[in-house]
Design a protein around this motif. Structure first.
Motif, PDB file in Angstrom:
ATOM      1  N   MET A  65     -11.895  10.961 -19.615  1.00  0.00           N
ATOM      2  CA  MET A  65     -11.834  11.435 -18.239  1.00  0.00           C
ATOM      3  C   MET A  65     -10.445  11.141 -17.665  1.00  0.00           C
ATOM      4  N   MET A  66      -9.841  12.138 -17.097  1.00  0.00           N
ATOM      5  CA  MET A  66      -8.494  12.010 -16.573  1.00  0.00           C
ATOM      6  C   MET A  66      -8.499  11.281 -15.225  1.00  0.00           C
ATOM      7  N   LYS A  67      -7.614  10.281 -15.102  1.00  0.00           N
ATOM      8  CA  LYS A  67      -7.455   9.576 -13.832  1.00  0.00           C
ATOM      9  C   LYS A  67      -6.726  10.468 -12.847  1.00  0.00           C
ATOM     10  N   THR A  68      -6.976  10.219 -11.573  1.00  0.00           N
ATOM     11  CA  THR A  68      -6.167  10.868 -10.553  1.00  0.00           C
ATOM     12  C   THR A  68      -4.801  10.177 -10.543  1.00  0.00           C
ATOM     13  N   PHE A  69      -3.827  10.830  -9.925  1.00  0.00           N
ATOM     14  CA  PHE A  69      -2.502  10.215  -9.829  1.00  0.00           C
ATOM     15  C   PHE A  69      -2.599   8.890  -9.074  1.00  0.00           C
ATOM     16  N   TYR A  70      -3.377   8.861  -8.020  1.00  0.00           N
ATOM     17  CA  TYR A  70      -3.522   7.634  -7.228  1.00  0.00           C
ATOM     18  C   TYR A  70      -4.100   6.500  -8.073  1.00  0.00           C
ATOM     19  N   GLN A  71      -5.122   6.799  -8.871  1.00  0.00           N
ATOM     20  CA  GLN A  71      -5.709   5.769  -9.729  1.00  0.00           C
ATOM     21  C   GLN A  71      -4.655   5.218 -10.687  1.00  0.00           C
ATOM     22  N   PHE A  72      -3.863   6.112 -11.267  1.00  0.00           N
ATOM     23  CA  PHE A  72      -2.787   5.662 -12.138  1.00  0.00           C
ATOM     24  C   PHE A  72      -1.793   4.814 -11.357  1.00  0.00           C
ATOM     25  N   LEU A  73      -1.378   5.296 -10.202  1.00  0.00           N
ATOM     26  CA  LEU A  73      -0.365   4.610  -9.416  1.00  0.00           C
ATOM     27  C   LEU A  73      -0.806   3.192  -9.067  1.00  0.00           C
ATOM     28  N   MET A  74      -2.083   3.000  -8.822  1.00  0.00           N
ATOM     29  CA  MET A  74      -2.577   1.673  -8.464  1.00  0.00           C
ATOM     30  C   MET A  74      -2.441   0.684  -9.631  1.00  0.00           C
ATOM     31  N   THR A  75      -2.343   1.177 -10.850  1.00  0.00           N
ATOM     32  CA  THR A  75      -2.129   0.283 -11.991  1.00  0.00           C
ATOM     33  C   THR A  75      -0.687  -0.220 -12.030  1.00  0.00           C
ATOM     34  N   GLU A  76       0.189   0.385 -11.255  1.00  0.00           N
ATOM     35  CA  GLU A  76       1.601   0.018 -11.213  1.00  0.00           C
ATOM     36  C   GLU A  76       1.928  -0.940 -10.075  1.00  0.00           C
ATOM     37  N   ARG A  77       0.944  -1.301  -9.263  1.00  0.00           N
ATOM     38  CA  ARG A  77       1.202  -2.198  -8.129  1.00  0.00           C
ATOM     39  C   ARG A  77       1.664  -3.567  -8.601  1.00  0.00           C
ATOM     40  N   ASN A  78       2.636  -4.119  -7.887  1.00  0.00           N
ATOM     41  CA  ASN A  78       3.131  -5.465  -8.146  1.00  0.00           C
ATOM     42  C   ASN A  78       3.845  -5.912  -6.880  1.00  0.00           C
ATOM     43  N   SER A  79       3.167  -6.706  -6.100  1.00  0.00           N
ATOM     44  CA  SER A  79       3.700  -7.058  -4.777  1.00  0.00           C
ATOM     45  C   SER A  79       4.987  -7.858  -4.827  1.00  0.00           C
ATOM     46  N   GLY A  80       5.275  -8.509  -5.941  1.00  0.00           N
ATOM     47  CA  GLY A  80       6.489  -9.306  -6.030  1.00  0.00           C
ATOM     48  C   GLY A  80       7.664  -8.574  -6.651  1.00  0.00           C
ATOM     49  N   SER A  81       7.487  -7.302  -6.918  1.00  0.00           N
ATOM     50  CA  SER A  81       8.514  -6.546  -7.628  1.00  0.00           C
ATOM     51  C   SER A  81       9.389  -5.729  -6.677  1.00  0.00           C
ATOM     52  N   PHE A  82      10.612  -5.518  -7.121  1.00  0.00           N
ATOM     53  CA  PHE A  82      11.516  -4.649  -6.383  1.00  0.00           C
ATOM     54  C   PHE A  82      11.779  -3.349  -7.142  1.00  0.00           C
ATOM     55  N   GLU A  83      11.029  -3.119  -8.233  1.00  0.00           N
ATOM     56  CA  GLU A  83      11.157  -1.879  -8.992  1.00  0.00           C
ATOM     57  C   GLU A  83      10.653  -0.715  -8.134  1.00  0.00           C
ATOM     58  N   PRO A  84      11.362   0.404  -8.119  1.00  0.00           N
ATOM     59  CA  PRO A  84      11.012   1.510  -7.217  1.00  0.00           C
ATOM     60  C   PRO A  84       9.587   2.055  -7.398  1.00  0.00           C
ATOM     61  N   VAL A  85       9.141   2.258  -8.612  1.00  0.00           N
ATOM     62  CA  VAL A  85       7.794   2.804  -8.813  1.00  0.00           C
ATOM     63  C   VAL A  85       6.743   1.801  -8.352  1.00  0.00           C
ATOM     64  N   GLU A  86       6.977   0.533  -8.619  1.00  0.00           N
ATOM     65  CA  GLU A  86       6.021  -0.488  -8.190  1.00  0.00           C
ATOM     66  C   GLU A  86       5.982  -0.601  -6.667  1.00  0.00           C
ATOM     67  N   GLN A  87       7.129  -0.486  -6.017  1.00  0.00           N
ATOM     68  CA  GLN A  87       7.161  -0.491  -4.558  1.00  0.00           C
ATOM     69  C   GLN A  87       6.454   0.744  -3.993  1.00  0.00           C
ATOM     70  N   PHE A  88       6.660   1.893  -4.627  1.00  0.00           N
ATOM     71  CA  PHE A  88       5.956   3.121  -4.245  1.00  0.00           C
ATOM     72  C   PHE A  88       4.452   2.894  -4.318  1.00  0.00           C
ATOM     73  N   ALA A  89       3.998   2.296  -5.413  1.00  0.00           N
ATOM     74  CA  ALA A  89       2.567   2.026  -5.579  1.00  0.00           C
ATOM     75  C   ALA A  89       2.056   1.079  -4.499  1.00  0.00           C
ATOM     76  N   ASN A  90       2.824   0.041  -4.219  1.00  0.00           N
ATOM     77  CA  ASN A  90       2.426  -0.911  -3.176  1.00  0.00           C
ATOM     78  C   ASN A  90       2.274  -0.213  -1.826  1.00  0.00           C
ATOM     79  N   ASN A  91       3.235   0.637  -1.488  1.00  0.00           N
ATOM     80  CA  ASN A  91       3.193   1.338  -0.205  1.00  0.00           C
ATOM     81  C   ASN A  91       2.101   2.396  -0.158  1.00  0.00           C
ATOM     82  N   ALA A  92       1.887   3.108  -1.259  1.00  0.00           N
ATOM     83  CA  ALA A  92       0.830   4.126  -1.305  1.00  0.00           C
ATOM     84  C   ALA A  92      -0.541   3.488  -1.107  1.00  0.00           C
ATOM     85  N   PHE A  93      -0.706   2.265  -1.557  1.00  0.00           N
ATOM     86  CA  PHE A  93      -1.964   1.534  -1.390  1.00  0.00           C
ATOM     87  C   PHE A  93      -2.341   1.431   0.088  1.00  0.00           C
TER      88      PHE A  93
END
Length: 73
Positions: free
Chosen positions: A1-29
């Protein structure tokens, strides 16, 4: 079953990171209006362009989208 983009993005969350994709995930949350059920690039891209002032560059979305595509192949 294919995840939604949001479901995938939530796997990239990392509140202590300054990496752009991880920050995007944190903010999208915290974005209550994010199209959480979408799997469509155009729909998500349009939403982000019009509403996501927390995303400094659409290049970050493109990088995350490529990671999402790779995870589904």
């Amino acid at each position: 079953m294919m995840k939604t983009f949001y479901q995938f993005l939530m796997t990239e969350r990392n509140s202590g990171s300054f990496e752009p994709v991880e920050q995007f995930a944190n903010n999208a949350f915290y974005d209550q209006s994010f199209p959480k059920q979408s799997v469509y690039y155009d729909e998500i891209s349009e939403y982000l362009e019009e509403n996501a002032n927390y995303l400094p560059s659409m290049t970050i979305f493109d990088e995350a989208w490529q990671m999402y595509q790779d995870s589904n192949s």
